[in-house]
Design a protein around this motif. Structure first.
Motif, short mmCIF file in Angstrom:
data_model
loop_
_atom_site.label_atom_id
_atom_site.label_comp_id
_atom_site.label_asym_id
_atom_site.label_seq_id
_atom_site.Cartn_x
_atom_site.Cartn_y
_atom_site.Cartn_z
N ALA A 100 0.45 -0.59 0.23
CA ALA A 100 -0.29 -0.30 -0.09
C ALA A 100 0.98 1.38 0.19
O ALA A 100 0.62 2.46 -0.38
CB ALA A 100 -1.20 -0.18 1.45
N GLU A 101 1.98 1.10 0.46
CA GLU A 101 3.33 2.46 0.31
C GLU A 101 3.62 2.87 -0.82
O GLU A 101 3.98 3.95 -1.35
CB GLU A 101 4.08 1.88 1.55
CG GLU A 101 5.51 1.24 0.60
CD GLU A 101 4.84 0.39 1.46
OE1 GLU A 101 5.33 -1.01 0.89
OE2 GLU A 101 4.03 -1.03 2.27
N ARG A 102 3.33 1.69 -1.83
CA ARG A 102 3.98 2.26 -3.27
C ARG A 102 2.33 2.52 -4.00
O ARG A 102 2.28 3.05 -4.70
CB ARG A 102 4.76 0.90 -4.01
CG ARG A 102 5.44 0.29 -2.95
CD ARG A 102 6.76 -0.77 -3.80
NE ARG A 102 7.11 -0.93 -2.91
CZ ARG A 102 7.50 -2.40 -3.47
NH1 ARG A 102 7.85 -3.11 -4.15
NH2 ARG A 102 8.69 -2.69 -2.34
N ARG A 103 1.48 1.29 -3.95
CA ARG A 103 0.48 2.19 -4.87
C ARG A 103 -0.88 3.20 -4.17
O ARG A 103 -1.41 4.03 -4.76
CB ARG A 103 -0.73 0.76 -4.07
CG ARG A 103 -1.89 0.68 -5.55
CD ARG A 103 -2.83 -1.10 -5.33
NE ARG A 103 -2.30 -1.78 -5.98
CZ ARG A 103 -1.86 -1.94 -7.16
NH1 ARG A 103 -2.52 -0.89 -7.73
NH2 ARG A 103 -1.23 -2.39 -7.24
N ALA A 104 -0.86 3.38 -2.89
CA ALA A 104 -0.84 4.45 -2.15
C ALA A 104 -0.60 4.94 -0.17
O ALA A 104 -1.87 4.64 -0.16
CB ALA A 104 -2.67 4.03 -2.19
N PRO A 105 0.10 5.53 -0.46
CA PRO A 105 0.79 5.80 0.47
C PRO A 105 -0.07 6.98 1.38
O PRO A 105 0.25 7.33 2.45
CB PRO A 105 1.71 7.00 -0.18
CG PRO A 105 1.17 6.70 -1.49
CD PRO A 105 1.04 5.80 -1.96
N ALA A 106 -1.28 7.21 0.89
CA ALA A 106 -2.20 8.90 1.83
C ALA A 106 -2.91 7.89 2.64
O ALA A 106 -3.70 8.51 3.17
CB ALA A 106 -2.80 9.15 0.32
N ILE A 107 -2.81 6.20 2.24
CA ILE A 107 -4.02 4.95 3.43
C ILE A 107 -2.87 5.38 5.07
O ILE A 107 -3.75 5.54 5.49
CB ILE A 107 -3.57 4.44 2.72
CG1 ILE A 107 -5.00 3.64 2.69
CG2 ILE A 107 -2.40 3.25 2.81
CD1 ILE A 107 -6.33 3.96 2.20
N TYR A 108 -1.93 5.36 4.70
CA TYR A 108 -1.31 5.42 6.32
C TYR A 108 -2.00 6.56 7.17
O TYR A 108 -1.58 6.70 8.00
CB TYR A 108 0.40 5.60 5.85
CG TYR A 108 0.54 3.91 5.43
CD1 TYR A 108 0.64 2.51 6.35
CD2 TYR A 108 1.11 4.01 4.08
CE1 TYR A 108 0.57 2.00 5.70
CE2 TYR A 108 1.12 2.32 3.65
CZ TYR A 108 1.03 1.90 4.33
OH TYR A 108 1.17 0.30 3.90
N PRO A 109 -2.10 7.93 6.47
CA PRO A 109 -2.36 8.88 7.64
C PRO A 109 -3.86 8.73 7.77
O PRO A 109 -3.96 9.08 9.44
CB PRO A 109 -2.60 10.13 6.37
CG PRO A 109 -2.17 10.22 5.76
CD PRO A 109 -1.34 9.27 5.18
N LEU A 110 -4.68 8.57 7.17
CA LEU A 110 -6.25 7.66 7.13
C LEU A 110 -6.14 6.62 8.41
O LEU A 110 -6.93 6.05 9.75
CB LEU A 110 -6.82 6.86 6.34
CG LEU A 110 -8.20 6.35 6.54
CD1 LEU A 110 -9.14 7.18 7.01
CD2 LEU A 110 -9.02 5.68 4.85
N GLN A 111 -5.53 5.59 8.57
CA GLN A 111 -5.35 4.72 9.03
C GLN A 111 -4.86 4.88 10.74
O GLN A 111 -4.90 4.61 11.01
CB GLN A 111 -3.92 3.32 8.61
CG GLN A 111 -3.43 2.14 9.22
CD GLN A 111 -2.79 1.13 8.96
OE1 GLN A 111 -2.19 1.63 7.86
NE2 GLN A 111 -1.59 0.24 9.82
N ALA A 112 -3.49 6.10 10.87
CA ALA A 112 -2.84 6.14 11.29
C ALA A 112 -4.54 7.49 12.30
O ALA A 112 -4.78 7.14 13.85
CB ALA A 112 -2.25 7.48 11.50
#
Length: 158
Positions: A100-112
């Protein structure tokens, strides 16, 4: 002796290229387990995810509601699931796709954002609850698979 080492390096590089061509990204997600939450908290998590996807729809993100029988939702990046949240009492599971860090890095702030108020299970509790982590082989294949093509990524501004 030098010829053998050269041949070995060529074979190794050919293997790496072959793996990149023949093996797609592993589909086994990284699963994070938390203690179950009240309905109100789950709907707040869902609302955050929905707003995230709605605000980034032009970047390729989409929100997908789970079946009526299950309390779940997903965030998709150009049709590929990158985040899945599911309530399975007594657990709340958040699955983040490997890569996911390669495909959609913006997902990590949402996960946090989703995780900040949750109580995680300890490693032992997670194992006893039969929540599986991706295998070392999955992680290795992902590493060898290389980068995600730019047209399959979300959040990339053109």
């Amino acid at each position: 002796m030098k010829v053998r080492h050269g041949v070995m390096w060529v074979l190794f590089l050919a293997l790496v290229v072959a793996v990149q061509i023949h093996f797609p990204e592993p589909v086994e997600p990284e699963v994070l387990a938390y203690r179950d939450v009240p309905d109100e908290t789950f709907w707040t998590l869902r609302r955050h995810a929905y707003r995230f996807a709605e605000a980034r729809a032009r970047e390729g993100f989409a929100f997908l509601e789970g079946t009526p029988a299950s309390a779940s939702f997903q965030i998709l990046c150009k049709g590929v699931p990158v985040l899945h949240v599911e309530r399975q009492p007594p657990l709340l599971l958040i699955r983040v796709a490997l890569g996911a860090e390669r495909r959609a890095p913006a997902i990590y702030p949402l996960q946090a954002t989703l995780q900040w108020s949750l109580v995680p299970l300890s490693y032992l509790e997670q194992v006893l609850s039969d929540v599986q982590e991706p295998t070392l082989q999955d992680r290795l294949v992902l590493t060898l698979a290389g980068d995600v093509p730019e047209d399959e990524r979300c959040g990339v501004r053109k």
